[in-house]
Design a protein around this motif. Structure first.
Motif, mmCIF file in Angstrom:
data_model
loop_
_atom_site.group_PDB
_atom_site.id
_atom_site.type_symbol
_atom_site.label_atom_id
_atom_site.label_comp_id
_atom_site.label_asym_id
_atom_site.label_seq_id
_atom_site.Cartn_x
_atom_site.Cartn_y
_atom_site.Cartn_z
ATOM 1 N N GLY A 130 18.360 45.253 48.246
ATOM 2 C CA GLY A 130 17.408 44.163 48.050
ATOM 3 C C GLY A 130 16.305 44.026 49.074
ATOM 4 O O GLY A 130 15.586 43.024 49.070
ATOM 5 N N LEU A 133 12.651 43.594 47.484
ATOM 6 C CA LEU A 133 12.524 42.334 46.761
ATOM 7 C C LEU A 133 12.457 41.144 47.707
ATOM 8 O O LEU A 133 11.663 40.221 47.515
ATOM 9 N N ALA A 134 13.311 41.144 48.734
ATOM 10 C CA ALA A 134 13.309 40.033 49.690
ATOM 11 C C ALA A 134 11.968 39.941 50.403
ATOM 12 O O ALA A 134 11.426 38.841 50.600
ATOM 13 N N ALA A 137 9.288 38.815 47.809
ATOM 14 C CA ALA A 137 9.497 37.408 47.439
ATOM 15 C C ALA A 137 8.983 36.464 48.518
ATOM 16 O O ALA A 137 8.458 35.382 48.222
ATOM 17 N N LYS A 138 9.094 36.877 49.764
ATOM 18 C CA LYS A 138 8.633 36.050 50.877
ATOM 19 C C LYS A 138 7.107 35.961 50.917
ATOM 20 O O LYS A 138 6.547 34.901 51.244
ATOM 21 N N ARG A 161 21.225 38.629 49.812
ATOM 22 C CA ARG A 161 20.024 38.813 50.621
ATOM 23 C C ARG A 161 18.814 38.118 50.009
ATOM 24 O O ARG A 161 17.918 37.674 50.735
ATOM 25 N N THR A 162 18.781 38.041 48.688
ATOM 26 C CA THR A 162 17.621 37.451 48.010
ATOM 27 C C THR A 162 17.887 36.034 47.510
ATOM 28 O O THR A 162 17.012 35.441 46.872
ATOM 29 N N PHE A 165 15.455 33.191 47.836
ATOM 30 C CA PHE A 165 14.203 33.298 47.092
ATOM 31 C C PHE A 165 14.435 33.128 45.585
ATOM 32 O O PHE A 165 13.668 33.654 44.771
ATOM 33 N N LYS A 166 15.497 32.399 45.213
ATOM 34 C CA LYS A 166 15.872 32.311 43.799
ATOM 35 C C LYS A 166 14.803 31.642 42.942
ATOM 36 O O LYS A 166 14.824 31.763 41.716
ATOM 37 N N CYS A 169 12.804 35.011 42.362
ATOM 38 C CA CYS A 169 13.454 36.325 42.431
ATOM 39 C C CYS A 169 14.837 36.266 41.778
ATOM 40 O O CYS A 169 15.671 35.444 42.149
ATOM 41 N N PHE A 171 18.227 38.704 40.908
ATOM 42 C CA PHE A 171 18.889 39.968 41.258
ATOM 43 C C PHE A 171 20.061 40.145 40.300
ATOM 44 O O PHE A 171 21.058 39.426 40.383
#
Length: 244
Positions: A130, A133-134, A137-138, A161-162, A165-166, A169, A171
């Protein structure tokens, strides 16, 4: 392919030690042999630009074999280890790709392709732990991000990890081949040479004209990327940009 380089590194290291054994008139303790075998295979893996996980595997393999034959390991240990390996690498059976991790330079380069506007959808197929994506997303809170990973334990790490950022994002545990790409603006993959032709066929069927497919390091057969972005670190690492 990494697995072939891994086998080759172990063989070359072993042959070198056999030659060394005949050149040195003193007996070599088995533990010393095992350590030298591990070190030799690891150095070759570094020389050939293999990833971190392959280097760790190369170092650990001779040790694991030595322990297996030296100690009375309970029978339940073997299925447990197999189960753990399936949790980590099981997704590679369907994708024909091992677990690869990209670095921060890759994440920053990917970010340049995602405009800071509402509703851009980015899909990471084989999202691993991830990291991309993390990071995205930030920095792109208005984008819609989806990661798909087939190996359960790897997915769990990426999901955790993500999780913060739900809002933008998701996963998902699942197959890349069953992921619908019709709504995607940008698709990113870091797989292996084996599935790239099949992946391109899927992208041609599902992705809209003008959308982008980005492959980390592995080319799509018979297709020319419109752009190639070199990445630091592993030899030959780059982002290959294709348009549908």
């Amino acid at each position: 392919m990494p697995i072939l380089n891994a086998i080759r590194a172990q063989i070359v290291s072993f042959v070198f030690l056999v030659i060394l054994r005949y050149l040195i008139p003193y007996p070599m303790p088995i533990l010393v042999w095992v350590i030298l075998q591990s070190c030799g295979a690891t150095v070759l893996s570094m020389w050939w630009g293999m990833g971190l996980y392959w280097k760790l595997f190369q170092f650990a393999l001779p040790m694991a074999i030595w322990v297996q034959f030296s100690l009375a390991v309970p029978m339940w240990v073997h299925p447990l280890l197999l189960f753990i390996l399936l949790l980590i690498y099981g997704g590679g059976v369907s994708t024909r790709a091992p677990l690869y991790n990209s670095g921060s330079a890759c994440w920053k380069a990917l970010l340049e392709f995602i405009p800071d506007t509402d509703g851009i959808k980015f899909i990471d197929l084989g999202a691993g732990l991830g990291g991309p994506l993390a990071y995205i997303a930030k920095h792109r809170q208005n984008a819609i991000l989806l990661g798909v990973e087939a190996s359960p334990l790897v997915w769990l790490i990426g999901r955790l990890r993500t999780m913060r950022f739900k809002k933008n994002c998701t996963f998902r545990l699942g197959s890349i081949w069953k992921t619908d790409l019709r709504s995607a603006d940008i698709v990113y993959v870091f797989l292996s040479p084996a599935p790239m032709r099949e992946l391109w066929a899927k992208a041609k069927r599902e992705m809209r004209p003008g959308t982008i497919l980005i492959s980390h390091s592995f080319m799509i057969p018979e297709q020319n990327p419109i752009q190639r972005i070199p990445l630091p670190g592993r030899k030959g690492a780059c982002l290959l940009i294709y348009t549908l």
